[in-house]
Motif scaffolding. Structure first.
Motif, short mmCIF file in Angstrom:
data_model
loop_
_atom_site.label_atom_id
_atom_site.label_comp_id
_atom_site.label_asym_id
_atom_site.label_seq_id
_atom_site.Cartn_x
_atom_site.Cartn_y
_atom_site.Cartn_z
N MET A 1 31.94 8.81 -2.60
CA MET A 1 31.20 8.10 -1.57
C MET A 1 30.21 9.04 -0.86
O MET A 1 30.53 10.18 -0.58
N LEU A 2 29.00 8.55 -0.58
CA LEU A 2 28.00 9.38 0.06
C LEU A 2 28.36 9.67 1.51
O LEU A 2 28.87 8.81 2.22
N HIS A 3 28.07 10.90 1.95
CA HIS A 3 28.42 11.34 3.30
C HIS A 3 27.30 10.98 4.28
O HIS A 3 26.12 11.05 3.95
N LYS A 4 27.69 10.60 5.51
CA LYS A 4 26.72 10.31 6.56
C LYS A 4 26.90 11.26 7.74
O LYS A 4 28.03 11.63 8.06
N SER A 5 25.78 11.62 8.38
CA SER A 5 25.83 12.49 9.56
C SER A 5 24.72 12.11 10.50
O SER A 5 23.63 11.75 10.06
N GLY A 6 24.98 12.24 11.81
CA GLY A 6 23.90 11.94 12.74
C GLY A 6 24.26 12.24 14.18
O GLY A 6 25.42 12.47 14.52
N TYR A 7 23.21 12.26 14.99
CA TYR A 7 23.34 12.52 16.43
C TYR A 7 23.25 11.20 17.20
O TYR A 7 22.38 10.38 16.94
N ILE A 8 24.17 11.02 18.14
CA ILE A 8 24.22 9.81 18.96
C ILE A 8 24.12 10.22 20.42
O ILE A 8 24.99 10.92 20.94
N ALA A 9 23.06 9.78 21.10
CA ALA A 9 22.90 10.08 22.53
C ALA A 9 23.57 8.98 23.35
O ALA A 9 23.40 7.80 23.07
N ILE A 10 24.37 9.39 24.34
CA ILE A 10 25.01 8.43 25.24
C ILE A 10 24.28 8.51 26.57
O ILE A 10 24.35 9.51 27.27
N VAL A 11 23.53 7.44 26.91
CA VAL A 11 22.73 7.47 28.13
C VAL A 11 23.07 6.26 29.02
O VAL A 11 23.66 5.28 28.57
N GLY A 12 22.67 6.34 30.29
CA GLY A 12 22.93 5.24 31.22
C GLY A 12 22.90 5.75 32.65
O GLY A 12 22.74 6.94 32.89
N LYS A 13 23.08 4.85 33.60
CA LYS A 13 23.10 5.22 35.01
C LYS A 13 24.34 6.07 35.32
O LYS A 13 25.32 6.02 34.58
N PRO A 14 24.35 6.80 36.44
CA PRO A 14 25.55 7.54 36.82
C PRO A 14 26.76 6.60 36.94
O PRO A 14 26.63 5.46 37.37
N ASN A 15 27.91 7.12 36.53
CA ASN A 15 29.19 6.39 36.68
C ASN A 15 29.32 5.14 35.81
O ASN A 15 30.13 4.28 36.11
N ALA A 16 28.53 5.06 34.74
CA ALA A 16 28.65 3.89 33.84
C ALA A 16 29.83 4.09 32.87
O ALA A 16 30.26 3.15 32.22
N GLY A 17 30.32 5.35 32.76
CA GLY A 17 31.46 5.62 31.88
C GLY A 17 31.09 6.35 30.60
O GLY A 17 31.80 6.29 29.61
N LYS A 18 29.97 7.09 30.62
CA LYS A 18 29.49 7.80 29.42
C LYS A 18 30.50 8.86 28.96
O LYS A 18 30.87 8.92 27.79
N SER A 19 30.94 9.69 29.90
CA SER A 19 31.87 10.78 29.56
C SER A 19 33.23 10.23 29.13
O SER A 19 33.86 10.74 28.20
#
Length: 290
Positions: A1-19
């Protein structure tokens, strides 16, 4: 099976629960979280690997209108993450009723898939969620909308499968057992800073940063010498507290969470330094790693 890789940015207002979302996906605490907004100041990199894919998450500070140099640096982390990412997760608290236009400014410039993640759905009713989803999708062409509770893990599996579908094919960027590319001393300074947010009130946590001066792995324990940097002289006494009680508690709680993180005994030597108006000084902001 072919491998996948990538960068995902998690953005939003403060305290939205990103972390909280990134920690939930990774199954470990890499990003510090508190009930106070703007706890995250850096771009935190978290790596999630499986046999046939690797996802590098970029947890970012909350989107705000910057007022001083430190906040400007925080917003540069957000812009950089959005540029580097293959996919963007735009996280919104499901009870959100005031989404400022500037939160979408940078998204509108970017030709990348953006997934709308409605978080904290366990504390909202279906009608609210439906209305919010409809309003936001009228405002911006999201690739997909997914409801989750980052704290409880609800909906996270569905989100992960959407992310995997959008990942480009390619080899892994990091060894498969890596969780982050950031050094241990970075996480140590963040864990001390988390305790500053938890134990002190009002403006004080926003005026403080932490600088790890020495980190030595000794035979029997890790020796850490760290400074809590504050913005003005009056804050030094507040950090230390009456008879040194406040800084003693700060050191004790920080040491516990560092020991949990590094998995061994720690000796933490903690001091307070005043760097007058450091948050407004571009060079100092840069020197403290922002």
């Amino acid at each position: 099976m072919l491998h996948k890789s990538g960068y995902i940015a998690i953005v939003g207002k403060p305290n939205a629960g990103k972390s909280t979302l990134m920690n939930q996906i990774l199954g470990t605490k890499l990003s510090i979280t508190t009930h106070k907004a703007q706890t995250t100041r850096h771009q935190i990199i978290g790596i999630h690997s499986d046999d046939d894919f690797q996802i590098i998450f970029l947890d970012t500070p909350g989107i705000i209108h910057p007022k001083y140099e430190l906040q400007k640096a925080m917003m540069r982390f957000v812009e950089k993450a959005e540029k580097e990412a293959d996919v963007i997760l735009f996280i919104v608290d499901a009870k959100e009723n005031n989404m400022p236009e500037y939160a979408f400014d940078s998204l509108k410039q970017i030709k990348k898939p953006v997934i709308l993640v409605l978080n904290k759905v366990d504390a909202s009713n279906p009608e609210e969620i439906e209305t919010l989803s409809k309003n936001l999708n009228e405002y911006f062409p999201f690739q997909k909308t997914i409801s989750v509770s980052a704290l409880h893990g609800q909906g996270v599996e569905g989100l992960m499968s959407e992310i995997q579908d959008l990942l480009p094919f390619g080899p892994p960027f990091y060894p498969k057992d890596d969780l982050s590319e950031l050094p241990v001393r970075f996480f140590v300074s963040e864990l001390i800073r988390e305790q500053v947010f938890l134990q002190y009130h009002e403006e004080l946590p926003y005026s403080a940063t932490v600088d790890v001066i020495i980190y030595e792995e000794r035979d029997d324990l890790d020796y850490i010498n760290a400074e809590v940097i504050v913005n003005r002289n009056s804050q030094k006494g507040m950090i230390i507290g009456k008879g040194g009680r406040a800084i003693k508690k700060l050191g004790m709680e920080s040491r516990k969470s560092i020991e949990e993180f590094v998995g061994r005994k720690v000796f933490l030597d903690l001091h307070v330094k005043v760097r007058d108006k450091w948050r407004d000084n571009e060079n100092m902001v840069r020197n403290f790693g922002y």
